[in-house]
Design a protein around this motif. Structure first.
Motif, PDB file in Angstrom:
ATOM      1  N   ALA A  46       0.901  -1.124   0.075  1.00 61.91           N
ATOM      2  CA  ALA A  46       0.167  -0.066   0.039  1.00 61.91           C
ATOM      3  C   ALA A  46       0.991   1.272  -0.035  1.00 61.91           C
ATOM      4  CB  ALA A  46      -0.845   0.177   1.172  1.00 61.91           C
ATOM      5  N   LEU A  47       1.902   1.275   0.802  1.00 59.58           N
ATOM      6  CA  LEU A  47       2.879   2.293   0.868  1.00 59.58           C
ATOM      7  C   LEU A  47       3.481   2.516  -0.423  1.00 59.58           C
ATOM      8  CD1 LEU A  47       4.062   2.132   4.583  1.00 59.58           C
ATOM      9  CD2 LEU A  47       2.429   3.685   3.733  1.00 59.58           C
ATOM     10  N   ASP A  48       3.945   1.533  -0.974  1.00 57.98           N
ATOM     11  CA  ASP A  48       4.620   1.562  -2.263  1.00 57.98           C
ATOM     12  C   ASP A  48       3.636   2.211  -3.299  1.00 57.98           C
ATOM     13  OD1 ASP A  48       7.295   1.160  -3.417  1.00 57.98           O
ATOM     14  OD2 ASP A  48       6.362  -0.260  -4.650  1.00 57.98           O
ATOM     15  N   ARG A  49       2.623   1.588  -3.337  1.00 57.61           N
ATOM     16  CA  ARG A  49       1.704   1.974  -4.454  1.00 57.61           C
ATOM     17  C   ARG A  49       1.296   3.339  -4.556  1.00 57.61           C
ATOM     18  NH1 ARG A  49      -2.706  -1.128  -3.059  1.00 57.61           N
ATOM     19  NH2 ARG A  49      -3.126   0.657  -1.364  1.00 57.61           N
ATOM     20  N   ASP A  50       1.120   3.991  -3.199  1.00 58.89           N
ATOM     21  CA  ASP A  50       0.582   5.583  -3.030  1.00 58.89           C
ATOM     22  C   ASP A  50       1.850   6.234  -3.469  1.00 58.89           C
ATOM     23  OD1 ASP A  50      -1.955   4.609  -2.167  1.00 58.89           O
ATOM     24  OD2 ASP A  50      -1.522   5.232   0.040  1.00 58.89           O
ATOM     25  N   LEU A  51       3.158   5.977  -3.118  1.00 63.75           N
ATOM     26  CA  LEU A  51       4.277   6.662  -3.662  1.00 63.75           C
ATOM     27  C   LEU A  51       4.573   6.558  -5.272  1.00 63.75           C
ATOM     28  CD1 LEU A  51       6.741   6.260  -0.700  1.00 63.75           C
ATOM     29  CD2 LEU A  51       5.657   8.545  -1.498  1.00 63.75           C
ATOM     30  N   ARG A  94       2.303   6.568  -7.262  1.00 64.40           N
ATOM     31  CA  ARG A  94       1.516   7.653  -7.905  1.00 64.40           C
ATOM     32  C   ARG A  94       2.136   8.958  -7.997  1.00 64.40           C
ATOM     33  NH1 ARG A  94      -3.175   5.567  -4.329  1.00 64.40           N
ATOM     34  NH2 ARG A  94      -3.951   3.761  -5.689  1.00 64.40           N
ATOM     35  N   GLU A  95       3.142   9.020  -7.313  1.00 61.06           N
ATOM     36  CA  GLU A  95       4.144  10.332  -7.144  1.00 61.06           C
ATOM     37  C   GLU A  95       5.408  10.207  -8.133  1.00 61.06           C
ATOM     38  OE1 GLU A  95       2.613  12.975  -5.491  1.00 61.06           O
ATOM     39  OE2 GLU A  95       0.860  11.696  -4.954  1.00 61.06           O
ATOM     40  N   GLY A  96       5.402   8.905  -8.515  1.00 59.75           N
ATOM     41  CA  GLY A  96       6.615   8.710  -9.455  1.00 59.75           C
ATOM     42  C   GLY A  96       7.965   8.244  -8.771  1.00 59.75           C
ATOM     43  N   VAL A  97       7.729   7.761  -7.390  1.00 57.45           N
ATOM     44  CA  VAL A  97       8.817   7.162  -6.880  1.00 57.45           C
ATOM     45  C   VAL A  97       8.397   5.913  -6.223  1.00 57.45           C
ATOM     46  CG1 VAL A  97      10.042   9.161  -6.375  1.00 57.45           C
ATOM     47  CG2 VAL A  97       8.419   8.450  -4.562  1.00 57.45           C
ATOM     48  N   SER A  98       9.233   5.126  -5.672  1.00 55.84           N
ATOM     49  CA  SER A  98       9.089   3.548  -4.920  1.00 55.84           C
ATOM     50  C   SER A  98       9.337   4.086  -3.256  1.00 55.84           C
ATOM     51  CB  SER A  98      10.023   2.704  -5.242  1.00 55.84           C
ATOM     52  OG  SER A  98      11.229   2.918  -4.871  1.00 55.84           O
ATOM     53  N   LEU A  99       8.798   3.159  -2.536  1.00 55.21           N
ATOM     54  CA  LEU A  99       9.029   3.370  -0.984  1.00 55.21           C
ATOM     55  C   LEU A  99      10.409   3.502  -0.855  1.00 55.21           C
ATOM     56  CD1 LEU A  99       7.855   3.490   1.708  1.00 55.21           C
ATOM     57  CD2 LEU A  99       7.664   1.134   1.794  1.00 55.21           C
ATOM     58  N   ASP A 151      12.909   4.304  -2.832  1.00 53.43           N
ATOM     59  CA  ASP A 151      13.546   5.614  -3.325  1.00 53.43           C
ATOM     60  C   ASP A 151      13.252   6.454  -2.225  1.00 53.43           C
ATOM     61  OD1 ASP A 151      13.837   4.464  -5.844  1.00 53.43           O
ATOM     62  OD2 ASP A 151      12.181   5.456  -6.735  1.00 53.43           O
ATOM     63  N   TYR A 152      11.935   6.807  -1.655  1.00 55.17           N
ATOM     64  CA  TYR A 152      11.503   7.707  -0.686  1.00 55.17           C
ATOM     65  C   TYR A 152      12.305   7.531   0.577  1.00 55.17           C
ATOM     66  CZ  TYR A 152       9.360  10.422   2.618  1.00 55.17           C
ATOM     67  OH  TYR A 152       8.878  11.957   3.463  1.00 55.17           O
ATOM     68  N   GLU A 153      12.489   6.287   1.115  1.00 52.56           N
ATOM     69  CA  GLU A 153      13.109   6.064   2.422  1.00 52.56           C
ATOM     70  C   GLU A 153      14.604   6.513   2.136  1.00 52.56           C
ATOM     71  OE1 GLU A 153      14.018   2.666   5.433  1.00 52.56           O
ATOM     72  OE2 GLU A 153      13.621   1.983   3.367  1.00 52.56           O
ATOM     73  N   LEU A 154      15.182   6.148   1.102  1.00 51.60           N
ATOM     74  CA  LEU A 154      16.982   6.671   0.910  1.00 51.60           C
ATOM     75  C   LEU A 154      16.649   8.226   0.942  1.00 51.60           C
ATOM     76  CD1 LEU A 154      19.327   5.343  -1.475  1.00 51.60           C
ATOM     77  CD2 LEU A 154      18.724   7.764  -1.564  1.00 51.60           C
ATOM     78  N   LEU A 155      15.846   8.921   0.051  1.00 56.45           N
ATOM     79  CA  LEU A 155      15.958  10.368   0.073  1.00 56.45           C
ATOM     80  C   LEU A 155      15.636  10.935   1.352  1.00 56.45           C
ATOM     81  CD1 LEU A 155      13.698  10.730  -3.385  1.00 56.45           C
ATOM     82  CD2 LEU A 155      16.087  11.309  -3.056  1.00 56.45           C
ATOM     83  N   SER A 156      14.529  10.301   2.006  1.00 56.88           N
ATOM     84  CA  SER A 156      14.282  10.928   3.524  1.00 56.88           C
ATOM     85  C   SER A 156      15.462  10.750   4.405  1.00 56.88           C
ATOM     86  CB  SER A 156      12.955  10.557   4.041  1.00 56.88           C
ATOM     87  OG  SER A 156      13.101   9.049   4.149  1.00 56.88           O
TER      88      SER A 156
END
Length: 162
Positions: free
Chosen positions: A28-33, A35-40, A42-47
């Motif tokens: 669910a978290l990966d699916r929602d992200l 939609r923003e053009g990144v994977s979970l 990706d986001y974890e690394l960036l954050s």
């Protein structure tokens, strides 16, 4: 000879609920992200980079922090570098290490993505649980994390091949 301590029926039920719930939550978290053009991932690394001092971390330290193999972090970094969100540079303290740095454009991306991610975490986890359940879950996961951090039988980097 050691005997197996089988799970009691309640333990088995909770274990299977954890496995299923964890997988459902990740999807669910990966699916929602996505939609923003990144994977979970990706986001974890960036954050994590956005919270690091100077928005920079050695790739090996980053791999340990987000519990991913160095090769996976390298692939993620290459993908994010093509977007202009990170840059790789040699470590100043030795020639072998690589530092990953969050660019200003990457920081802007994290700031845009954070609202979507937090809304997703709330929708799929925080608001599903009572405050007591959420606290208990957090405390339980801290105990698991701490057990791995202090276990001398665990490899230094559990995500690297043995």
């Amino acid at each position: 000879m050691e005997t197996t301590r089988w799970l009691a029926s309640d333990e088995q039920r909770w274990w299977r609920a954890y496995l299923r719930g964890n997988r459902e939550l990740d999807v669910a978290l990966d699916r929602d992200l996505s939609r923003e053009g990144v994977s979970l991932s990706d986001y974890e690394l960036l954050s994590m980079l956005s919270e690091a001092e100077g928005r920079r971390l050695r790739m090996s330290a980053l791999a340990e922090l987000i519990v991913q193999s160095r090769s996976r972090v390298t692939h993620t970094a290459a993908r994010l570098e093509r977007r202009g969100w990170v840059r790789r540079t040699p470590a100043l303290d030795d020639g072998r290490g690589v530092v990953l740095e969050l660019t200003d454009e990457g920081l802007g991306a994290v700031e845009r993505l954070a609202a979507a991610h937090v809304a997703s975490v709330r929708r799929h986890l925080v608001d599903v649980l009572t405050p007591y359940q959420f606290r208990a879950l957090g405390e339980a996961m801290e105990a698991v994390r701490d057990a791995y951090a202090s276990d001398p039988t665990t490899p230094a980097s559990p995500c690297e091949p043995c």
